[in-house]
Design an enzyme around this catalytic site. Structure first.
Site, PDB file in Angstrom:
ATOM      1  N   SER A 173       0.870  -1.212  -0.136  1.00 44.37           N
ATOM      2  CA  SER A 173       0.013  -0.042  -0.178  1.00 44.37           C
ATOM      3  C   SER A 173       0.833   1.105   0.055  1.00 44.37           C
ATOM      4  O   SER A 173       1.755   1.556  -0.882  1.00 44.37           O
ATOM      5  CB  SER A 173      -0.908  -0.080   1.312  1.00 44.37           C
ATOM      6  OG  SER A 173      -2.123   0.752   1.174  1.00 44.37           O
ATOM      7  N   ASP A 267      -9.914  -4.325  -5.023  1.00 43.55           N
ATOM      8  CA  ASP A 267      -9.068  -3.103  -4.495  1.00 43.55           C
ATOM      9  C   ASP A 267      -9.257  -1.806  -5.392  1.00 43.55           C
ATOM     10  O   ASP A 267      -9.168  -1.805  -6.585  1.00 43.55           O
ATOM     11  CB  ASP A 267      -7.720  -3.212  -4.293  1.00 43.55           C
ATOM     12  CG  ASP A 267      -6.931  -2.297  -3.724  1.00 43.55           C
ATOM     13  OD1 ASP A 267      -7.452  -1.301  -3.312  1.00 43.55           O
ATOM     14  OD2 ASP A 267      -5.658  -2.680  -3.400  1.00 43.55           O
ATOM     15  N   HIS A 297      -8.031  -5.082  -0.911  1.00 44.16           N
ATOM     16  CA  HIS A 297      -6.915  -4.306  -0.277  1.00 44.16           C
ATOM     17  C   HIS A 297      -6.388  -4.731   0.969  1.00 44.16           C
ATOM     18  O   HIS A 297      -7.206  -4.981   1.752  1.00 44.16           O
ATOM     19  CB  HIS A 297      -6.913  -2.664  -0.289  1.00 44.16           C
ATOM     20  CG  HIS A 297      -6.162  -1.982  -0.072  1.00 44.16           C
ATOM     21  ND1 HIS A 297      -5.031  -1.631  -0.965  1.00 44.16           N
ATOM     22  CD2 HIS A 297      -5.521  -1.556   1.013  1.00 44.16           C
ATOM     23  CE1 HIS A 297      -3.987  -0.919  -0.365  1.00 44.16           C
ATOM     24  NE2 HIS A 297      -4.354  -0.584   0.702  1.00 44.16           N
TER      25      HIS A 297
END
Length: 325
Positions: A173, A267, A297
């Site tokens: 991320s 995601d 995600h």
């Protein structure tokens, strides 16, 4: 690029996460940071075994220490906390410098302990998981400065790390963004030689008009979450367009390390990660891109999701191939 439905294990894990909504600043953010420590320690009470772990202080970026000294503070305050995971077996080991996710405002070494332990076990590499300064208190470029300082230190500290001298970067991320940026900086600045970069559902090239944003905002991350993370970190459109803030803006990626890019079908960040993988390939960088269609995600930190372990094993194999030569 997404399956018909979210994997049931991932769906349950995401539902549990959603019980604690992401705060958008103020005291709620501080409270969640305080609570995340004990909650994470509870979650990690039976961690996967590795050869050894060690708390490490990594010197922070130059200039920050000088400012501290000028104000009368100790330079030691600028050190970055890190945790070194060593694999079983005898040294030396290649080193993977890892940056945690959390939208640049949350996350820690503790929140990603499970993932880093599995990466260590599966790859046979030492993993150096690094804390960096968080927004909104420390907006761009603080996290980038910290991340690059950590990579430089790891490359220069082979003996201290009992390493082979081979270094890779990895992150998920927001940490995937930092891993990509450090690889770009190293290439452009004639810095440390990076053998590989692993970008797990990275926060790169996000555009509200992307299909994944339109269709999947609200799954783990809402559009409001993403907008607040961006505002807290970038602070201005000028910073947002800086290649060291978002490497999708780089004019030439041809000199960066070979890459593994992972995305998740449900995601909202999927299409940005895919676009970056395509840009790497277009600029001649050896890249393995893999999308997990039924995942969400953050799935590679979800301990109860079987697919997470499979994805970690695949990524670790890429690291092993790049570093154990």
């Amino acid at each position: 690029m997404s399956a018909d439905q979210i994997d049931p294990q991932a769906k349950r894990a995401a539902a549990r996460q959603s019980r604690i909504p992401l705060p958008h600043g103020g005291y709620k953010l501080k409270l969640l940071r305080l609570l995340s420590g004990p909650l994470t320690r509870l979650q990690n009470r039976n961690p996967p075994s590795v050869g050894a772990t060690e708390s490490v202080s990594v010197p922070g970026p130059e200039g920050n220490s000088e400012a501290r000294r000028a104000s009368g503070s100790r330079a030691k305050a600028d050190d970055l906390d890190a945790r070194l995971y060593r694999p079983a077996g005898d040294p030396p080991y290649p080193t993977v410098v890892f940056f945690h996710g959390g939208g640049f405002v949350l996350g820690s070494v503790e929140t990603h302990d499970w993932l880093c332990r599995h990466l260590t076990r599966e790859s046979g590499c030492a993993v150096l998981s690094v804390e960096y300064r968080l927004a909104p208190e420390h907006p761009f470029p603080a996290a980038v400065q910290d991340a690059y300082a950590a990579v430089e230190w790891a490359a220069d500290s082979t003996e201290r790390l009992r390493g082979t001298g081979d270094v890779a970067v990895a992150g998920d991320s927001a940490g995937g963004n930092l891993a990509a940026v450090t690889a770009l900086m190293a290439a452009e600045r004639d810095g440390p030689e990076i053998a590989h970069q692993v970008l797990l559902y990275p926060g790169i090239g996000i555009d509200p008009e992307q299909e994944s944003m339109r269709e999947h905002a609200g799954v783990v991350l809402s559009q409001e979450d993403i907008e607040w993370f961006s505002e807290a970190y970038y602070r201005s459109e000028i910073h947002r367009r800086n290649p060291y803030a978002d490497p999708i803006n780089a004019g030439d990626l041809s000199g960066v390390a070979p890459a593994t890019v992972v995305t998740a079908g449900f995601d909202p960040l999927r299409d940005g990660g895919k676009a970056y993988a395509e840009k790497l390939v277009a600029d001649g960088v050896a890249t393995r891109y893999e999308n997990y269609p039924s995942m969400v995600h953050g799935f590679m930190t979800m301990q109860e999701v079987d697919r997470a372990r499979e994805a970690i094993a695949d990524v670790a194999a890429d690291l092993a191939d790049a570093l154990h030569e």
